[in-house]
Design a protein around this motif. Structure first.
Motif, PDB file in Angstrom:
ATOM      1  N   ILE A 117      -3.656  -5.480   7.571  1.00 45.72           N
ATOM      2  CA  ILE A 117      -2.870  -4.309   7.964  1.00 45.72           C
ATOM      3  C   ILE A 117      -2.176  -3.771   6.718  1.00 45.72           C
ATOM      4  CG2 ILE A 117      -1.088  -3.441   9.523  1.00 45.72           C
ATOM      5  CD1 ILE A 117      -3.108  -4.867  11.164  1.00 45.72           C
ATOM      6  N   ILE A 118      -2.393  -2.492   6.432  1.00 44.16           N
ATOM      7  CA  ILE A 118      -1.801  -1.915   5.221  1.00 44.16           C
ATOM      8  C   ILE A 118      -0.860  -0.764   5.562  1.00 44.16           C
ATOM      9  CG2 ILE A 118      -2.255  -0.857   2.977  1.00 44.16           C
ATOM     10  CD1 ILE A 118      -4.898  -2.202   2.875  1.00 44.16           C
ATOM     11  N   GLY A 119       0.359  -0.860   5.016  1.00 42.99           N
ATOM     12  CA  GLY A 119       1.329   0.236   5.061  1.00 42.99           C
ATOM     13  C   GLY A 119       1.861   0.466   3.651  1.00 42.99           C
ATOM     14  N   ILE A 120       2.614   1.510   3.468  1.00 41.80           N
ATOM     15  CA  ILE A 120       3.136   1.812   2.124  1.00 41.80           C
ATOM     16  C   ILE A 120       3.894   0.592   1.601  1.00 41.80           C
ATOM     17  CG2 ILE A 120       5.304   2.872   2.970  1.00 41.80           C
ATOM     18  CD1 ILE A 120       3.492   4.381   0.036  1.00 41.80           C
ATOM     19  N   ASP A 121       3.675   0.274   0.327  1.00 37.68           N
ATOM     20  CA  ASP A 121       4.331  -0.874  -0.286  1.00 37.68           C
ATOM     21  C   ASP A 121       4.651  -0.513  -1.727  1.00 37.68           C
ATOM     22  OD1 ASP A 121       5.151  -3.216  -1.400  1.00 37.68           O
ATOM     23  OD2 ASP A 121       3.582  -4.458  -0.491  1.00 37.68           O
ATOM     24  N   ARG A 122       5.931  -0.259  -1.967  1.00 38.47           N
ATOM     25  CA  ARG A 122       6.347   0.130  -3.319  1.00 38.47           C
ATOM     26  C   ARG A 122       6.412  -1.076  -4.247  1.00 38.47           C
ATOM     27  NH1 ARG A 122       9.232   4.614  -0.688  1.00 38.47           N
ATOM     28  NH2 ARG A 122       9.771   3.003   0.817  1.00 38.47           N
ATOM     29  N   ASN A 123       6.106  -2.268  -3.700  1.00 36.22           N
ATOM     30  CA  ASN A 123       5.936  -3.449  -4.539  1.00 36.22           C
ATOM     31  C   ASN A 123       4.492  -3.928  -4.514  1.00 36.22           C
ATOM     32  OD1 ASN A 123       8.558  -4.027  -5.655  1.00 36.22           O
ATOM     33  ND2 ASN A 123       9.198  -4.308  -3.528  1.00 36.22           N
ATOM     34  N   ILE A 124       3.574  -2.980  -4.427  1.00 31.46           N
ATOM     35  CA  ILE A 124       2.149  -3.311  -4.416  1.00 31.46           C
ATOM     36  C   ILE A 124       1.795  -4.074  -5.695  1.00 31.46           C
ATOM     37  CG2 ILE A 124       1.408  -1.145  -5.553  1.00 31.46           C
ATOM     38  CD1 ILE A 124      -0.370  -2.822  -2.594  1.00 31.46           C
ATOM     39  N   SER A 125       0.865  -5.015  -5.602  1.00 29.87           N
ATOM     40  CA  SER A 125       0.429  -5.762  -6.786  1.00 29.87           C
ATOM     41  C   SER A 125      -1.073  -6.020  -6.693  1.00 29.87           C
ATOM     42  CB  SER A 125       1.166  -7.095  -6.872  1.00 29.87           C
ATOM     43  OG  SER A 125       0.745  -7.941  -5.825  1.00 29.87           O
ATOM     44  N   TYR A 126      -1.657  -6.400  -7.820  1.00 30.26           N
ATOM     45  CA  TYR A 126      -3.088  -6.714  -7.834  1.00 30.26           C
ATOM     46  C   TYR A 126      -3.368  -7.912  -6.933  1.00 30.26           C
ATOM     47  CZ  TYR A 126      -7.813  -7.302  -9.597  1.00 30.26           C
ATOM     48  OH  TYR A 126      -9.177  -7.407  -9.694  1.00 30.26           O
ATOM     49  N   GLU A 127      -2.433  -8.871  -6.916  1.00 32.57           N
ATOM     50  CA  GLU A 127      -2.627 -10.054  -6.075  1.00 32.57           C
ATOM     51  C   GLU A 127      -2.650  -9.671  -4.582  1.00 32.57           C
ATOM     52  OE1 GLU A 127      -3.667 -12.887  -6.645  1.00 32.57           O
ATOM     53  OE2 GLU A 127      -3.209 -13.986  -4.800  1.00 32.57           O
ATOM     54  N   LYS A 128      -1.733  -8.785  -4.178  1.00 26.43           N
ATOM     55  CA  LYS A 128      -1.732  -8.338  -2.773  1.00 26.43           C
ATOM     56  C   LYS A 128      -3.049  -7.631  -2.422  1.00 26.43           C
ATOM     57  CE  LYS A 128       3.305  -7.639  -2.335  1.00 26.43           C
ATOM     58  NZ  LYS A 128       4.369  -6.644  -2.050  1.00 26.43           N
ATOM     59  N   LEU A 129      -3.489  -6.748  -3.306  1.00 26.23           N
ATOM     60  CA  LEU A 129      -4.738  -6.020  -3.064  1.00 26.23           C
ATOM     61  C   LEU A 129      -5.923  -6.980  -3.050  1.00 26.23           C
ATOM     62  CD1 LEU A 129      -3.903  -2.966  -5.341  1.00 26.23           C
ATOM     63  CD2 LEU A 129      -4.157  -2.897  -2.845  1.00 26.23           C
ATOM     64  N   SER A 130      -5.863  -7.996  -3.903  1.00 23.15           N
ATOM     65  CA  SER A 130      -6.938  -8.994  -3.953  1.00 23.15           C
ATOM     66  C   SER A 130      -7.010  -9.764  -2.638  1.00 23.15           C
ATOM     67  CB  SER A 130      -6.701  -9.971  -5.110  1.00 23.15           C
ATOM     68  OG  SER A 130      -6.797  -9.299  -6.338  1.00 23.15           O
ATOM     69  N   LEU A 131      -5.870 -10.225  -2.149  1.00 19.98           N
ATOM     70  CA  LEU A 131      -5.859 -10.972  -0.884  1.00 19.98           C
ATOM     71  C   LEU A 131      -6.372 -10.098   0.261  1.00 19.98           C
ATOM     72  CD1 LEU A 131      -2.516 -12.976  -1.249  1.00 19.98           C
ATOM     73  CD2 LEU A 131      -4.835 -13.927  -1.150  1.00 19.98           C
ATOM     74  N   ALA A 132      -6.012  -8.827   0.245  1.00 15.33           N
ATOM     75  CA  ALA A 132      -6.527  -7.905   1.275  1.00 15.33           C
ATOM     76  C   ALA A 132      -8.049  -7.831   1.193  1.00 15.33           C
ATOM     77  CB  ALA A 132      -5.902  -6.519   1.107  1.00 15.33           C
ATOM     78  N   CYS A 133      -8.581  -7.655  -0.011  1.00 13.46           N
ATOM     79  CA  CYS A 133     -10.037  -7.556  -0.183  1.00 13.46           C
ATOM     80  C   CYS A 133     -10.730  -8.854   0.233  1.00 13.46           C
ATOM     81  CB  CYS A 133     -10.388  -7.230  -1.633  1.00 13.46           C
ATOM     82  SG  CYS A 133      -9.979  -5.532  -2.081  1.00 13.46           S
ATOM     83  N   LEU A 134     -10.174  -9.999  -0.180  1.00 14.63           N
ATOM     84  CA  LEU A 134     -10.805 -11.285   0.166  1.00 14.63           C
ATOM     85  C   LEU A 134     -10.833 -11.482   1.675  1.00 14.63           C
ATOM     86  CD1 LEU A 134      -9.284 -13.536  -2.651  1.00 14.63           C
ATOM     87  CD2 LEU A 134     -11.680 -12.822  -2.430  1.00 14.63           C
ATOM     88  N   ASN A 135      -9.745 -11.152   2.363  1.00  8.50           N
ATOM     89  CA  ASN A 135      -9.720 -11.282   3.820  1.00  8.50           C
ATOM     90  C   ASN A 135     -10.725 -10.341   4.479  1.00  8.50           C
ATOM     91  OD1 ASN A 135      -7.673 -13.220   5.107  1.00  8.50           O
ATOM     92  ND2 ASN A 135      -6.482 -12.336   3.437  1.00  8.50           N
ATOM     93  N   VAL A 136     -10.822  -9.105   3.996  1.00  6.77           N
ATOM     94  CA  VAL A 136     -11.776  -8.152   4.577  1.00  6.77           C
ATOM     95  C   VAL A 136     -13.210  -8.623   4.330  1.00  6.77           C
ATOM     96  CG1 VAL A 136     -12.717  -5.813   4.389  1.00  6.77           C
ATOM     97  CG2 VAL A 136     -10.239  -6.160   4.553  1.00  6.77           C
ATOM     98  N   ARG A 137     -13.482  -9.111   3.117  1.00  2.19           N
ATOM     99  CA  ARG A 137     -14.844  -9.607   2.836  1.00  2.19           C
ATOM    100  C   ARG A 137     -15.160 -10.848   3.657  1.00  2.19           C
ATOM    101  NH1 ARG A 137     -17.557  -7.442  -1.544  1.00  2.19           N
ATOM    102  NH2 ARG A 137     -16.326  -5.958  -2.741  1.00  2.19           N
TER     103      ARG A 137
END
Lengths: 255, 255
Positions: A117-137
């Motif tokens: 689940i993604i909402g606006i995150d002003r503390n976005i990081s590469y690690e957060k985006l990575s975990l999102a991608c790994l879970n989706v894959r």
């Protein structure tokens, strides 16, 4: 003019701009209150809890209770519950989204999520985006609170949640399900919450692409105010026009 | 088999996977060295300086000097110089990209940039993305080192630079110019650097979408190895086929 049983009202560009209220906004809401016409604030902002939004409105002289605030985070959490009662979710977002998901009883996890689940995150990081991608894959479905490409701030237009979500969508090739305006999902949940039919509610907002199209997509009549993002000129060639257009809510009160 | 005057060689999936060399890679490069056939490593990795890439290759037993490494950061900096000799640039990226741009004499700034340049950045933040969007909305042109959607790691496929770039592209509505493979830009710069014609050089790589299409798009003959991303089965229905296909570079040395 047709009498509506209730109003859905956008916030940013309709009730306020940044930390300033928009002329006519408080008076419009006060009129509804006096006439005992129900209203609900519908915002794509997923970062704040309803209590925080209501407090901001109150500070601007606009009477609102937290139960009258329906954020894209509440809509997303509610939509998720309709798909799966207790889901394991990996979340990118701010306080409003975490709180909404936890209140619906969903379990927040880093791995093995059923949904990302993604909402606006002003503390976005590469690690957060990575975990999102790994879970989706790994099979998680991808849901995003809203697809706003940009959000207006004092500094100018900054990246919106739709832009952040595109990292995961582009990287994995998986199309997200968007919940907030202009999607019909958010509107149907709001109608269900207020307990009325689409023909009975007027959608009020400044942004053609989100507010007005949300109303049109869900079959509601719409009122566009020219106090925010869209101008009458911007939309003059659009096939789908709002039901009403006014310069501001003072003009609407005069009709 | 046709004799080529030089070879362009991909790295990840062709020379190594993670920190392990791929069978036949060192022997292939050694053969070229003994035969005095020039070669250049072309990588979409923008994060490292050529010296760092050469050192990694050397540690894996593959003879390489930094002058033989042409990264997408070097290509981007060189392409930028062809557009504007001394440009003001706002940069999202890692050491390899900053160094390449500074060595070409471009000035790095947060505001009033002529160009926004994006490469992979594992320390990406909302503030960096915001500054990129503000500069683009203020008229800066958008250039991205490469459009790889995902990068292979020990943890799985993580977001690539193409996915990060999409935040700025989606938020501003401005299409980026991509430089690295499979774009012809990178290949033309590499040909100019090695001083040969496209008919004289063979492009060697494992990834159909980047390496092989880069060669095909730029008019080079191509050799696909099955040691990385793409399998022969993946590409069997592609209209544009590589000139040669081998299981690994041992097979190529036998031909």
């Amino acid at each position: 003019m047709k009498q509506y049983k209730a109003y859905f009202i956008d916030l940013d560009g309709t009730m306020y701009r940044g930390n300033e209220s928009i002329p006519g906004a408080a008076e419009f809401v006060e009129r509804l209150r006096i006439q005992s016409v129900p209203f609900m604030f519908l915002t794509n902002n997923s970062s704040s809890r309803p209590e925080q939004v209501a407090k901001k409105l109150n500070n601007l002289g606009i009477a609102a209770q937290h139960g009258q605030v329906f954020t894209s985070s509440l809509a997303t959490a509610s939509y998720l519950t309709s798909l799966q009662e207790k889901a394991k979710v990996y979340v990118i977002g701010e306080e409003g989204l975490y709180t909404a998901l936890e209140q619906e009883g969903h379990e927040i996890t880093d791995q093995g999520a059923d949904y990302v689940i993604i909402g606006i995150d002003r503390n976005i990081s590469y690690e957060k985006l990575s975990l999102a991608c790994l879970n989706v894959r790994n099979g998680a479905k991808l849901i995003s609170t809203n697809k706003d490409a940009a959000i207006p701030t004092d500094r100018g237009m900054l990246p919106g949640n739709g832009a952040l979500t595109s990292v995961v969508a582009v990287s994995t090739g998986v199309e997200p399900i968007f919940v907030g305006k202009p999607e019909a999902v958010a509107m149907e949940l709001a109608l269900s919450r207020i307990g009325l039919e689409k023909s009975e509610v007027l959608m009020v907002g400044d942004n053609y692409e989100t507010d007005i199209l949300a109303g049109i997509n869900a079959g509601l009549e719409t009122l566009m105010v020219e106090t925010g993002v869209s101008s009458f000129k911007d939309i003059q060639n659009m096939v789908k026009q709002p039901t009403y257009k006014v310069k501001d809510l003072y003009d609407w009160l005069k009709q």
